[in-house]
Design an enzyme around this catalytic site. Sequence first.
Site, short mmCIF file in Angstrom:
data_model
loop_
_atom_site.label_atom_id
_atom_site.label_comp_id
_atom_site.label_asym_id
_atom_site.label_seq_id
_atom_site.Cartn_x
_atom_site.Cartn_y
_atom_site.Cartn_z
N HIS A 109 -4.85 7.10 -9.07
CA HIS A 109 -4.13 5.90 -9.56
C HIS A 109 -3.87 5.86 -11.02
CE1 HIS A 109 -4.32 4.49 -5.46
NE2 HIS A 109 -5.24 3.84 -5.24
N HIS A 137 -1.39 -2.53 -4.94
CA HIS A 137 -2.90 -2.32 -4.20
C HIS A 137 -3.27 -3.84 -3.54
CE1 HIS A 137 -6.45 -0.28 -3.30
NE2 HIS A 137 -6.08 0.76 -3.49
N GLU A 163 -0.22 0.13 1.40
CA GLU A 163 0.44 0.74 -0.05
C GLU A 163 1.59 1.57 0.03
OE1 GLU A 163 -3.13 2.47 -2.38
OE2 GLU A 163 -4.01 1.63 -0.69
#
Length: 329
Positions: A104, A174, A293
């Site tokens: 991420h 997210h 996601e």
Amino acid sequence: MYDELFGTLPDGTPVHRWTLERSGVRVRVLTYGGIVQSVEVPGRDRATVDVVLGFPDLAGYLAHPEPYLGALVGRYANRIAGGRFPLDGRTYHLAQNNGTNSLHGGENGFDKRVWDAQAVEHGVRLSRVAPHGEEGFPGRLEVSATYTLDEGGALRIAYEAVTDAPTVVNLTNHTYWNLSGGGAGSAGGHELRIAASRLTPVDGDLIPTGEFLDVAGTRFDFREARKVGAGHDHNFVLDKGPTETPVEVAELHDPASGRVLTVATTEPGLQLYTADHLDGSVPFAPGDGIALETQHFPDSPNRPGFPSTELRPGGVYGSETVYDFAVRD
């Protein structure tokens, strides 16, 4: 629509909260991390509740960054194996914040940055400049995420980015959904449909093997709606592939409240994560939310057989996802 001071970072930087309201839906977005703090929608009984997991104050997000609750993640969502990737004959080394892998966007990804905010019609546009070398990624990236509510109350997130040097980009949101309410306990009884006939299987570090697995006859087959259960953290290969405009790819239904969430996207993949790693460090238990996601695939920069995530000068990264809400009797 209005904004208000939500808190202040330890270095004195102010964080604002923007509230969007339209057609019975209320959404709150933070300039810190582009976080979707809350989404309030009505149910079968007409009661309006917040259907995402979030914290009531900035301190909660600062103390518990790991779950990425509601966050805008990048420069590269999901994992890059070994924290490195090749591009134009050069290997770039990234921050390794997930074992030896990059996750991420690294230690201080987009989820931990304060974004500039500008009001737009029925929404807010967040923007920032990620400098060359931030978390190891090449290229100065000018990036924005625009959050709007359409006339039916659907939440639309449109991402855009340009670069001055070749780089890779993969952005997503997210948010963890619980259509019974963000503090209502397990979301395992929700029913899920995903328009995907394949997924990208992973190794023990959740890195794709490079193969494609047919979901038929497996626990990953959500082509017909069924209860979600636990144990999911996988990228589904959407049947539609990448598209210019959002196409519906998933539906989440809570039989208890009647609430329905549909997801439409331009992206070729969708990561289903059933929050099995939430623990006592946050006020939520494993399975209390479901993340959907929309994304390009994990580790794409190291996988030539996956859709490319490269962005070059003169090109424009564009991605759009729409979260629509309804009630089923």
